[in-house]
Scaffold this motif. Structure first.
Motif, PDB file in Angstrom:
ATOM      1  N   VAL A 198     -54.020  98.522  13.249  1.00 15.72           N
ATOM      2  CA  VAL A 198     -53.207  99.547  12.601  1.00 15.72           C
ATOM      3  C   VAL A 198     -52.137 100.045  13.586  1.00 15.72           C
ATOM      4  CG1 VAL A 198     -53.285 101.885  11.622  1.00 15.72           C
ATOM      5  CG2 VAL A 198     -55.002 100.176  10.958  1.00 15.72           C
ATOM      6  N   LEU A 199     -52.482 100.077  14.868  1.00 20.61           N
ATOM      7  CA  LEU A 199     -51.499 100.507  15.877  1.00 20.61           C
ATOM      8  C   LEU A 199     -50.280  99.576  15.880  1.00 20.61           C
ATOM      9  CD1 LEU A 199     -50.634 102.305  18.234  1.00 20.61           C
ATOM     10  CD2 LEU A 199     -51.984 100.860  19.747  1.00 20.61           C
ATOM     11  N   GLU A 200     -50.546  98.261  15.864  1.00 19.31           N
ATOM     12  CA  GLU A 200     -49.422  97.309  15.839  1.00 19.31           C
ATOM     13  C   GLU A 200     -48.611  97.488  14.558  1.00 19.31           C
ATOM     14  OE1 GLU A 200     -51.245  93.544  18.353  1.00 19.31           O
ATOM     15  OE2 GLU A 200     -51.803  93.794  16.268  1.00 19.31           O
ATOM     16  N   THR A 256     -46.981 107.165  17.436  1.00 21.89           N
ATOM     17  CA  THR A 256     -48.336 106.763  17.828  1.00 21.89           C
ATOM     18  C   THR A 256     -48.203 105.790  18.996  1.00 21.89           C
ATOM     19  OG1 THR A 256     -48.968 106.974  15.519  1.00 21.89           O
ATOM     20  CG2 THR A 256     -50.513 105.818  16.952  1.00 21.89           C
ATOM     21  N   LYS A 257     -48.854 106.115  20.124  1.00 17.80           N
ATOM     22  CA  LYS A 257     -48.621 105.365  21.368  1.00 17.80           C
ATOM     23  C   LYS A 257     -49.745 104.380  21.665  1.00 17.80           C
ATOM     24  CE  LYS A 257     -45.032 107.944  22.125  1.00 17.80           C
ATOM     25  NZ  LYS A 257     -43.761 107.406  21.618  1.00 17.80           N
ATOM     26  N   GLU A 258     -49.402 103.360  22.438  1.00 15.71           N
ATOM     27  CA  GLU A 258     -50.421 102.446  22.943  1.00 15.71           C
ATOM     28  C   GLU A 258     -50.612 102.686  24.430  1.00 15.71           C
ATOM     29  OE1 GLU A 258     -50.290  98.355  21.869  1.00 15.71           O
ATOM     30  OE2 GLU A 258     -51.441  97.724  23.617  1.00 15.71           O
ATOM     31  N   GLY A 259     -51.863 103.041  24.806  1.00 22.83           N
ATOM     32  CA  GLY A 259     -52.181 103.200  26.218  1.00 22.83           C
ATOM     33  C   GLY A 259     -53.041 102.039  26.661  1.00 22.83           C
ATOM     34  N   CYS A 260     -54.293 102.069  26.239  1.00 22.36           N
ATOM     35  CA  CYS A 260     -55.262 101.095  26.746  1.00 22.36           C
ATOM     36  C   CYS A 260     -55.549  99.955  25.767  1.00 22.36           C
ATOM     37  CB  CYS A 260     -56.560 101.815  27.062  1.00 22.36           C
ATOM     38  SG  CYS A 260     -57.298 102.572  25.587  1.00 22.36           S
ATOM     39  N   ALA A 261     -55.346 100.194  24.478  1.00 25.76           N
ATOM     40  CA  ALA A 261     -55.682  99.234  23.416  1.00 25.76           C
ATOM     41  C   ALA A 261     -57.172  98.900  23.381  1.00 25.76           C
ATOM     42  CB  ALA A 261     -54.846  97.964  23.522  1.00 25.76           C
ATOM     43  N   GLU A 262     -58.002  99.775  23.912  1.00 19.84           N
ATOM     44  CA  GLU A 262     -59.440  99.528  23.817  1.00 19.84           C
ATOM     45  C   GLU A 262     -60.272 100.793  23.574  1.00 19.84           C
ATOM     46  OE1 GLU A 262     -60.530  99.025  28.548  1.00 19.84           O
ATOM     47  OE2 GLU A 262     -60.039  97.243  27.371  1.00 19.84           O
ATOM     48  N   GLY A 263     -59.655 101.788  22.997  1.00 18.65           N
ATOM     49  CA  GLY A 263     -60.432 102.954  22.559  1.00 18.65           C
ATOM     50  C   GLY A 263     -60.703 103.991  23.621  1.00 18.65           C
ATOM     51  N   ASP A 264     -60.092 103.857  24.805  1.00 17.78           N
ATOM     52  CA  ASP A 264     -60.460 104.741  25.908  1.00 17.78           C
ATOM     53  C   ASP A 264     -59.533 105.921  26.131  1.00 17.78           C
ATOM     54  OD1 ASP A 264     -62.876 103.790  27.037  1.00 17.78           O
ATOM     55  OD2 ASP A 264     -61.817 102.025  27.775  1.00 17.78           O
ATOM     56  N   CYS A 265     -58.270 105.862  25.642  1.00 14.79           N
ATOM     57  CA  CYS A 265     -57.310 106.886  26.081  1.00 14.79           C
ATOM     58  C   CYS A 265     -56.896 107.865  24.987  1.00 14.79           C
ATOM     59  CB  CYS A 265     -56.075 106.228  26.684  1.00 14.79           C
ATOM     60  SG  CYS A 265     -54.966 105.494  25.458  1.00 14.79           S
ATOM     61  N   GLY A 266     -57.028 107.474  23.725  1.00 15.77           N
ATOM     62  CA  GLY A 266     -56.704 108.380  22.618  1.00 15.77           C
ATOM     63  C   GLY A 266     -55.226 108.480  22.280  1.00 15.77           C
ATOM     64  N   ALA A 267     -54.352 107.769  23.023  1.00 19.16           N
ATOM     65  CA  ALA A 267     -52.903 107.872  22.758  1.00 19.16           C
ATOM     66  C   ALA A 267     -52.555 107.360  21.358  1.00 19.16           C
ATOM     67  CB  ALA A 267     -52.121 107.081  23.808  1.00 19.16           C
ATOM     68  N   CYS A 268     -53.384 106.483  20.824  1.00 16.62           N
ATOM     69  CA  CYS A 268     -53.101 105.832  19.529  1.00 16.62           C
ATOM     70  C   CYS A 268     -53.760 106.566  18.371  1.00 16.62           C
ATOM     71  CB  CYS A 268     -53.633 104.404  19.577  1.00 16.62           C
ATOM     72  SG  CYS A 268     -55.440 104.386  19.663  1.00 16.62           S
ATOM     73  N   SER A 269     -54.268 107.784  18.605  1.00 19.23           N
ATOM     74  CA  SER A 269     -55.055 108.468  17.559  1.00 19.23           C
ATOM     75  C   SER A 269     -54.228 108.721  16.300  1.00 19.23           C
ATOM     76  CB  SER A 269     -55.577 109.809  18.086  1.00 19.23           C
ATOM     77  OG  SER A 269     -56.414 109.603  19.192  1.00 19.23           O
ATOM     78  N   VAL A 281     -59.185 108.963  14.528  1.00 20.19           N
ATOM     79  CA  VAL A 281     -59.722 107.651  14.929  1.00 20.19           C
ATOM     80  C   VAL A 281     -58.689 106.963  15.812  1.00 20.19           C
ATOM     81  CG1 VAL A 281     -61.016 107.463  12.753  1.00 20.19           C
ATOM     82  CG2 VAL A 281     -58.812 106.330  12.963  1.00 20.19           C
ATOM     83  N   ASN A 282     -59.146 105.949  16.536  1.00 23.95           N
ATOM     84  CA  ASN A 282     -58.215 105.184  17.376  1.00 23.95           C
ATOM     85  C   ASN A 282     -57.606 104.057  16.552  1.00 23.95           C
ATOM     86  OD1 ASN A 282     -58.774 106.578  19.829  1.00 23.95           O
ATOM     87  ND2 ASN A 282     -60.684 105.440  20.014  1.00 23.95           N
ATOM     88  N   SER A 283     -56.274 104.058  16.402  1.00 20.64           N
ATOM     89  CA  SER A 283     -55.673 103.002  15.576  1.00 20.64           C
ATOM     90  C   SER A 283     -55.652 101.658  16.289  1.00 20.64           C
ATOM     91  CB  SER A 283     -54.257 103.401  15.159  1.00 20.64           C
ATOM     92  OG  SER A 283     -53.421 103.570  16.285  1.00 20.64           O
ATOM     93  N   CYS A 284     -55.884 101.647  17.609  1.00 20.03           N
ATOM     94  CA  CYS A 284     -55.863 100.356  18.322  1.00 20.03           C
ATOM     95  C   CYS A 284     -57.075  99.506  17.979  1.00 20.03           C
ATOM     96  CB  CYS A 284     -55.772 100.565  19.834  1.00 20.03           C
ATOM     97  SG  CYS A 284     -57.190 101.381  20.579  1.00 20.03           S
ATOM     98  N   LEU A 285     -58.159 100.127  17.500  1.00 17.99           N
ATOM     99  CA  LEU A 285     -59.367  99.364  17.173  1.00 17.99           C
ATOM    100  C   LEU A 285     -59.586  99.266  15.665  1.00 17.99           C
ATOM    101  CD1 LEU A 285     -61.880 100.698  19.860  1.00 17.99           C
ATOM    102  CD2 LEU A 285     -60.521  98.609  19.902  1.00 17.99           C
TER     103      LEU A 285
HETATM  104  S1  FES Z   1     -54.499 102.802  22.912  1.00 17.33           S
HETATM  105 FE1  FES Z   1     -55.970 103.843  24.153  1.00 17.33          FE
HETATM  106  S2  FES Z   1     -57.425 104.483  22.671  1.00 17.33           S
HETATM  107 FE2  FES Z   1     -56.076 103.258  21.546  1.00 17.33          FE
END
Ligand code: FES
Ligand code: FAD
Ligand code: FES
Length: 468
Positions: free
Chosen positions: A23-25, A36-49, A63-67
């Protein structure tokens, strides 16, 4: 069929997007919503919430849109930081409070914080400092510092209430199949249909919340020909309770189950609150934690100590198996290729039974365990008459500790007995060294947890859960 959802109050229908595109992409590259930002792309940073009301749910959750995958949006309502304000040109209450309290500097993390606090503001919790910290534990800020963000949270919560715009538009109906870019996404709504999909596609991954599997899409960029989504199966979403125990559907999220777990097994609830972050717990499920079969998954040791039974469902119907017999070897389980985990049943505690669990990790929040110890003791007139003890992080699977249990049963419950039981952990386990902990550390910690258990039950250890 297309994927139908609401994005920032407007109906969207996507028929060509890969179902496992994140969903982030999609937001940043297809919809042009780059707030909506991309930080880690693995659920750890919350930038993509993002704020999500899932199909069939009325919970307004971050929720994290990267996952999250596009397939999971069918029938859902999604709001990004661009869509929070109901009045054009005006800031929403959290956004205004962040400005007033100087809660931002470079601003990269800010949309994620705003989303997390918007969801908190529109939930039904009694908000305290602790609740704000819990709601923000999945959001990292590198430059502002959290004091001003927490001040903004208090100000926004106290501001006059307005309805979340997320609920303003009705959710569209969800479909059961979707195919695009050579990938099929099956979203059955009954257990029989789920099993039929599993029989037809035994190699297809089962996707529940996607907080484990989502990494295959976001990081590994895998494109499975078929993905089977479990979250629309009504039977897997139920929580049922009787005198004997509580039955939790495999697709129930941690956040959905927490209120009941809190009442029945408060120590287990304290551990669940340390699984990832709210964004993770809002979509992550019990079925996913068990199905993932990790030796360091947090719930299996607790569920084993609580004597949980799994109900698996296959073409010949249901079968029950004790969770302690489910894990065979490293990431190998008794689940057949044509079966799914349908539910787990946890017995209630009798008056003379106590349950405690402790998670030991390098950080308190958002960290994978080095060791989890889970203890269910029956204590009659000061003597331990039964013990079920299980550990995670000590072997290739989550596992019971028979020597520790034997060392306790029949003993008067005091600190010496606890220490002797702790020493017996060396007979039960041969843990490995890895980057999280050495084998010796794990054995020492497992042993020490018995002393902690004793102090906790005696009321001497007032700290519910701490990182050792
Ligand atoms: S980009 Fe870091 S939690 Fe989604
Ligand atoms: C940032 C982050 C932090 C995390 N922190 C923790 C933590 O502290 N503790 C912890 O234990 N875990 C943690 N996890 C892992 C994950 O959140 C949990 O394992 C979660 O319970 C997985 O559930 P899910 O619904 O998202 O599973 P999915 O990702 O959807 O699935 C996980 C696996 O289970 C299988 N599966 C799902 N449903 C079924 C079913 N009904 N039947 C059979 N198999 C099924 C899937 O096929 C897949 O192999 C973390 C993950 C992230 C990204
Ligand atoms: S304001 Fe810069 S990361 Fe938070």
């Amino acid at each position: 069929m297309a994927i139908n959802f609401v994005l920032n109050g407007e109906a969207r229908s996507e028929a060509l997007v890969s179902p496992t595109r994140t969903v982030l992409e999609y937001l940043r590259e297809d919809a042009g919503l780059t707030g909506t930002k991309e930080g880690c792309a693995e659920g750890d940073c919350g930038a993509c919430s993002v704020v999500l009301v899932r199909n069939g749910s009325d919970r307004v959750e971050a929720v994290n849109s990267c996952l999250l995958t596009i397939g999971q949006l069918d029938g859902a309502r999604l709001t990004t930081v661009e869509g929070l304000s109901e009045k054009a040109g005006e800031l929403e209450a959290v956004q205004a409070a962040i400005v007033d309290e100087d809660g931002t500097q470079c601003g990269f993390c800010t949309p994620g914080f705003v989303i997390a606090l918007h969801a908190l503001r529109h939930g039904d919790e009694l908000v305290s400092d602790a609740v704000i910290h819990d709601a923000l534990a999945g959001n990292l800020c590198r430059c502002t510092g959290y004091r001003s963000i927490v001040a903004a949270a208090h100000a926004a919560i106290a501001a006059p209430g307005d309805a979340s715009p997320v609920m303003a538009t009705p959710a569209p109906a969800a479909g059961e199949t979707y195919e695009a870019q050579g990938q099929a996404f099956l979203a059955p709504t009954s257990l029989d249909a789920l099993v039929a999909a599993r029989v037809a596609h035994p190699d297809a991954p089962l996707l529940s919340g996607g907080t484990d599997l989502g990494l295959s899409f976001s990081k590994d960029r895998r494109a499975f020909p078929v993905t089977i989504f479990t979250q629309n199966v009504a039977q897997l979403k139920r929580i049922e309770e009787g005198d004997a125990g509580i039955r939790i559907g495999a697709a129930v999220t941690y956040s959905e189950a927490l209120p009941r777990i809190e009442e029945l097994y408060p120590s287990f609830a304290a551990l669940i609150r340390r699984i990832g972050s709210r964004q993770i717990r809002n979509v992550g499920t019990f079925g996913g934690n068990i199905g993932n079969a990790s030796p360091i998954g947090d719930t299996p040791p607790c569920l084993i100590a609580l004597d949980t039974t799994l109900t698996l469902h296959g073409p010949t119907g249901p079968r029950d198996i004790a969770l302690e017999d489910f894990f065979i070897d490293y990431r190998k389980t008794e689940l057949a290729a044509d079966e799914v985990i349908a539910s787990l049943t946890i017995p209630k505690l009798a008056d003379n039974e106590v349950f405690r669990t402790y998670k030991v990790s390098k950080r308190y929040d958002q960290d994978i365990s080095a060791v989890v110890g889970a203890f269910r003791l029956t204590i009659d007139n000061g003597t331990v008459t039964e013990a079920r003890i299980a550990f995670g992080g000590m072997a290739a699977t989550p596992k019971r500790a028979p020597a520790c249990e034997a060392a306790l049963v029949g003993q008067i419950w005091n600190e010496d007995a606890a220490r002797r039981a702790g020493e017996a952990a060396r007979q039960d386990f041969r843990p490995i060294d890895d980057h999280r902990a050495t084998a010796n550390y794990r054995l020492r910690v497992a042993g020490n947890l018995f002393v902690r258990l004793h102090r906790d039950l005696e009321g001497a250890d007032k700290i519910e859960v701490t990182t050792l």
